[in-house]
Design a protein around this motif. Structure first.
Motif, PDB file in Angstrom:
ATOM      1  N   ARG A 140       0.721  -1.154  -0.001  1.00  0.00           N
ATOM      2  CA  ARG A 140       0.040   0.062   0.008  1.00  0.00           C
ATOM      3  C   ARG A 140       0.841   1.209  -0.047  1.00  0.00           C
ATOM      4  NH1 ARG A 140      -5.248  -1.556   4.006  1.00  0.00           N
ATOM      5  NH2 ARG A 140      -5.906  -3.214   2.750  1.00  0.00           N
ATOM      6  N   MET A 141       2.091   1.133   0.767  1.00  0.00           N
ATOM      7  CA  MET A 141       2.897   2.362   0.770  1.00  0.00           C
ATOM      8  C   MET A 141       3.582   2.580  -0.669  1.00  0.00           C
ATOM      9  SD  MET A 141       3.056   3.706   3.785  1.00  0.00           S
ATOM     10  CE  MET A 141       4.630   4.769   3.714  1.00  0.00           C
ATOM     11  N   GLU A 142       3.851   1.614  -1.268  1.00  0.00           N
ATOM     12  CA  GLU A 142       4.392   1.707  -2.608  1.00  0.00           C
ATOM     13  C   GLU A 142       3.512   2.154  -3.842  1.00  0.00           C
ATOM     14  OE1 GLU A 142       5.509  -2.381  -3.617  1.00  0.00           O
ATOM     15  OE2 GLU A 142       7.388  -2.379  -2.179  1.00  0.00           O
ATOM     16  N   ALA A 143       2.023   1.873  -3.531  1.00  0.00           N
ATOM     17  CA  ALA A 143       1.170   2.268  -4.358  1.00  0.00           C
ATOM     18  C   ALA A 143       0.816   3.631  -4.175  1.00  0.00           C
ATOM     19  CB  ALA A 143      -0.335   1.542  -4.128  1.00  0.00           C
ATOM     20  N   ALA A 144       0.964   4.183  -2.978  1.00  0.00           N
ATOM     21  CA  ALA A 144       0.515   5.545  -2.721  1.00  0.00           C
ATOM     22  C   ALA A 144       1.791   6.375  -3.248  1.00  0.00           C
ATOM     23  CB  ALA A 144       0.670   5.819  -1.136  1.00  0.00           C
ATOM     24  N   GLY A 145       3.182   5.859  -2.971  1.00  0.00           N
ATOM     25  CA  GLY A 145       4.303   6.471  -3.521  1.00  0.00           C
ATOM     26  C   GLY A 145       4.208   6.762  -5.064  1.00  0.00           C
ATOM     27  N   ALA A 146       3.888   5.706  -5.663  1.00  0.00           N
ATOM     28  CA  ALA A 146       3.682   5.733  -7.200  1.00  0.00           C
ATOM     29  C   ALA A 146       2.762   6.710  -7.639  1.00  0.00           C
ATOM     30  CB  ALA A 146       3.405   4.316  -7.735  1.00  0.00           C
ATOM     31  N   ALA A 147       1.416   6.771  -7.023  1.00  0.00           N
ATOM     32  CA  ALA A 147       0.726   7.844  -7.163  1.00  0.00           C
ATOM     33  C   ALA A 147       1.069   9.203  -7.149  1.00  0.00           C
ATOM     34  CB  ALA A 147      -0.665   7.372  -6.450  1.00  0.00           C
ATOM     35  N   ALA A 148       1.840   9.465  -6.035  1.00  0.00           N
ATOM     36  CA  ALA A 148       2.540  10.584  -5.954  1.00  0.00           C
ATOM     37  C   ALA A 148       3.583  11.201  -7.011  1.00  0.00           C
ATOM     38  CB  ALA A 148       3.087  10.904  -4.471  1.00  0.00           C
ATOM     39  N   ASP A 149       4.252   9.914  -7.357  1.00  0.00           N
ATOM     40  CA  ASP A 149       5.107   9.988  -8.582  1.00  0.00           C
ATOM     41  C   ASP A 149       4.355  10.612  -9.840  1.00  0.00           C
ATOM     42  OD1 ASP A 149       7.203   9.510  -7.008  1.00  0.00           O
ATOM     43  OD2 ASP A 149       7.602   7.672  -7.785  1.00  0.00           O
ATOM     44  N   ALA A 150       3.088   9.855 -10.139  1.00  0.00           N
ATOM     45  CA  ALA A 150       2.281  10.111 -11.292  1.00  0.00           C
ATOM     46  C   ALA A 150       1.959  11.589 -11.177  1.00  0.00           C
ATOM     47  CB  ALA A 150       1.446   8.874 -11.242  1.00  0.00           C
ATOM     48  N   THR A 151       1.604  11.903 -10.019  1.00  0.00           N
ATOM     49  CA  THR A 151       1.136  13.265  -9.825  1.00  0.00           C
ATOM     50  C   THR A 151       2.054  14.451 -10.213  1.00  0.00           C
ATOM     51  OG1 THR A 151      -0.458  12.690  -8.142  1.00  0.00           O
ATOM     52  CG2 THR A 151       0.217  14.970  -8.168  1.00  0.00           C
ATOM     53  N   PHE A 152       3.558  14.340  -9.610  1.00  0.00           N
ATOM     54  CA  PHE A 152       4.372  15.130  -9.857  1.00  0.00           C
ATOM     55  C   PHE A 152       4.563  14.980 -11.409  1.00  0.00           C
ATOM     56  CE2 PHE A 152       8.906  16.094 -10.811  1.00  0.00           C
ATOM     57  CZ  PHE A 152       9.026  17.322 -10.088  1.00  0.00           C
ATOM     58  N   GLY A 153       4.669  14.024 -12.118  1.00  0.00           N
ATOM     59  CA  GLY A 153       4.880  13.802 -13.498  1.00  0.00           C
ATOM     60  C   GLY A 153       3.769  14.508 -14.085  1.00  0.00           C
ATOM     61  N   GLU A 154       2.727  14.772 -13.691  1.00  0.00           N
ATOM     62  CA  GLU A 154       1.696  15.567 -14.431  1.00  0.00           C
ATOM     63  C   GLU A 154       1.594  17.259 -14.196  1.00  0.00           C
ATOM     64  OE1 GLU A 154      -0.735  14.684 -16.603  1.00  0.00           O
ATOM     65  OE2 GLU A 154      -0.106  12.727 -16.845  1.00  0.00           O
ATOM     66  N   ILE A 155       2.054  17.491 -12.975  1.00  0.00           N
ATOM     67  CA  ILE A 155       1.964  18.936 -12.348  1.00  0.00           C
ATOM     68  C   ILE A 155       3.232  19.696 -13.114  1.00  0.00           C
ATOM     69  CG2 ILE A 155       3.583  18.708 -10.420  1.00  0.00           C
ATOM     70  CD1 ILE A 155       0.133  20.543 -10.371  1.00  0.00           C
ATOM     71  N   VAL A 156       4.426  19.228 -13.560  1.00  0.00           N
ATOM     72  CA  VAL A 156       5.234  19.833 -14.129  1.00  0.00           C
ATOM     73  C   VAL A 156       4.916  20.218 -15.700  1.00  0.00           C
ATOM     74  CG1 VAL A 156       7.102  18.809 -12.722  1.00  0.00           C
ATOM     75  CG2 VAL A 156       6.348  17.693 -14.909  1.00  0.00           C
ATOM     76  N   GLU A 157       3.702  19.863 -16.060  1.00  0.00           N
ATOM     77  CA  GLU A 157       3.241  20.030 -17.350  1.00  0.00           C
ATOM     78  C   GLU A 157       2.495  21.254 -17.323  1.00  0.00           C
ATOM     79  OE1 GLU A 157       4.910  18.864 -20.005  1.00  0.00           O
ATOM     80  OE2 GLU A 157       5.961  17.176 -19.028  1.00  0.00           O
ATOM     81  N   VAL A 158       1.965  21.635 -16.247  1.00  0.00           N
ATOM     82  CA  VAL A 158       1.032  22.552 -16.008  1.00  0.00           C
ATOM     83  C   VAL A 158       1.623  23.853 -16.233  1.00  0.00           C
ATOM     84  CG1 VAL A 158      -0.784  21.122 -14.921  1.00  0.00           C
ATOM     85  CG2 VAL A 158       0.661  22.931 -13.588  1.00  0.00           C
ATOM     86  N   PRO A 159       0.946  24.992 -16.368  1.00  0.00           N
ATOM     87  CA  PRO A 159       1.851  26.244 -16.443  1.00  0.00           C
ATOM     88  C   PRO A 159       1.800  26.946 -15.075  1.00  0.00           C
ATOM     89  CG  PRO A 159      -0.271  26.623 -17.900  1.00  0.00           C
ATOM     90  CD  PRO A 159      -0.258  25.143 -17.387  1.00  0.00           C
ATOM     91  N   PHE A 160       2.920  27.359 -14.631  1.00  0.00           N
ATOM     92  CA  PHE A 160       2.957  28.208 -13.201  1.00  0.00           C
ATOM     93  C   PHE A 160       3.106  29.459 -13.322  1.00  0.00           C
ATOM     94  CE2 PHE A 160       4.359  23.623 -12.287  1.00  0.00           C
ATOM     95  CZ  PHE A 160       4.360  23.626 -11.043  1.00  0.00           C
TER      96      PHE A 160
END
Length: 358
Positions: A140-160
């Motif tokens: 479960r910890m691994e799944a949560a970490g992977a989801a956070a990683d996926a979030t970072f992968g997407e957030i860097v593509e949005v305008p800041f």
């Protein structure tokens, strides 16, 4: 539950008292729908079967969650004294560890019934109760970490640039949920000078070209926590920004490489701090290097000076050194790490280099 009772006895305690919160959930699977003024108390003693003092109106849910026969239920009715119901389960002069989050009124109620009894916090006496994760918890910890990683992968593509910190924070929360989090606990977006405040709440500041932006976000997925930090730059960074970021990256990497069974928690803090101090920024590293994580975001063990307890396989904790230059910018890089039989293993695996965003 038996292991927890035995741990309490080995520590010289007469028992462990658990009120609603992460410890009760972990031990029994029972999480009341609301933590109310009504006493719910799990009593664990090495010389007796587990017993749960519970309001009678919540008895069906408690029995369903805890499993038939696993815990003896001791129900009490509104209008009666719940502490009188609990008192016979305790020794009159006993010493007990009790949940950190226990309401003061409940502790005082027990003391009124048993004036010679003594109570200490679980964190004070049994800090490692939930520290070592089993195979299911690690998954479960691994799944949560992977989801956070996926979030970072997407957030860097949005305008800041040109957007408020709160706008980016809302994107982070949305993405965490899209990637499976049932609960978002925090979305730190510290731009420019706000990044020098490690726990900055995302505000109305407009993010500008040239800003460093600290992103720290996480929550719960399958009941277990995620927590990761990366620092990005809006456009081209200055030479000092690159220098500071590289120092933090090196400190984080060096601390990670130091993780192995048997190393003291404080040694991981020392390793990270040494890199930053030798680079001339020791006074700007103003917090501990890490904290345990599991059912809650912050729990023992803590990677901090004075914590001599060794890490062991199955522990999960953050490694998150930072440098904070007041009025200018901050940098933090954080991964959740678990301890294996011979080293550490990251549960966050996004790029730790300085990412450029628009």
């Amino acid at each position: 539950m038996q292991a927890a009772a035995q741990a309490a006895a080995a520590d010289g305690l007469d028992g462990l008292l658990v009120t609603p919160g992460p410890d009760l959930l972990w031990l029994t699977g029972y999480q009341p729908t609301a933590i109310t003024e009504r006493l719910t108390l799990l009593v664990l003693r090495d010389d007796a079967d587990p017993q749960l003092v519970v309001p009678i109106l919540e008895l069906p849910d408690a029995e369903s969650a805890a499993g038939a026969g696993a815990v003896t239920m001791r129900a009490w009715r509104d209008g009666t004294d719940p502490y009188a119901a609990a008192a016979p389960l305790l020794r009159a002069e006993g010493t007990y560890a009790i949940s950190d989050s226990a309401w003061a009124m409940h502790l005082l109620g027990l003391q009124n019934q048993l004036p010679e009894s003594r109570y200490m916090s679980v964190t004070q006496r049994l800090p490692m109760l939930r520290a070592v994760k089993d195979t299911k918890e690690l998954a479960r910890m691994e799944a949560a970490g992977a989801a956070a990683d996926a979030t970072f992968g997407e957030i860097v593509e949005v305008p800041f640039a040109g957007r408020k910190e709160t706008d980016v924070a809302a994107d982070l929360a949305r993405l965490l949920r899209e990637f499976g989090h049932e609960q978002v606990d925090f979305t730190v977006v510290g731009s420019g000078p706000n990044g020098a405040n490690p726990h900055h709440e995302a505000g109305d500041r407009t993010i500008l070209p040239g800003d460093m932006v600290v992103l720290d976000f996480g929550g719960l997925m399958y009941g277990y926590g995620s927590d990761t930090s990366r620092t990005v730059c809006v456009g081209e960074p200055t030479s000092q920004m690159r220098e500071v970021h590289e120092i933090v990256r090196a400190a984080q990497q060096t601390a990670f490489e130091a993780v192995r069974p048997g190393i003291a928690c404080q040694e991981i803090d020392r390793v990270a701090r040494r890199v930053i101090t030798e680079a001339g920024y020791g006074d700007q590293f103003i917090h501990r290097t890490g904290h345990g994580i599991g059912l809650t975001t912050h729990e023992p063990p803590y990677m901090v000076e004075g914590e001599e307890r060794p890490v062991v396989p199955g522990m999960c904790f953050s490694i998150e050194p930072g440098i904070y230059l007041a009025g200018r910018f901050g940098v933090r890089i954080e991964d959740i790490v678990t301890v294996t039989e011979d080293r550490g293993r990251r549960l966050n695996n996004t790029d730790r280099g300085l990412t450029i965003v628009e």
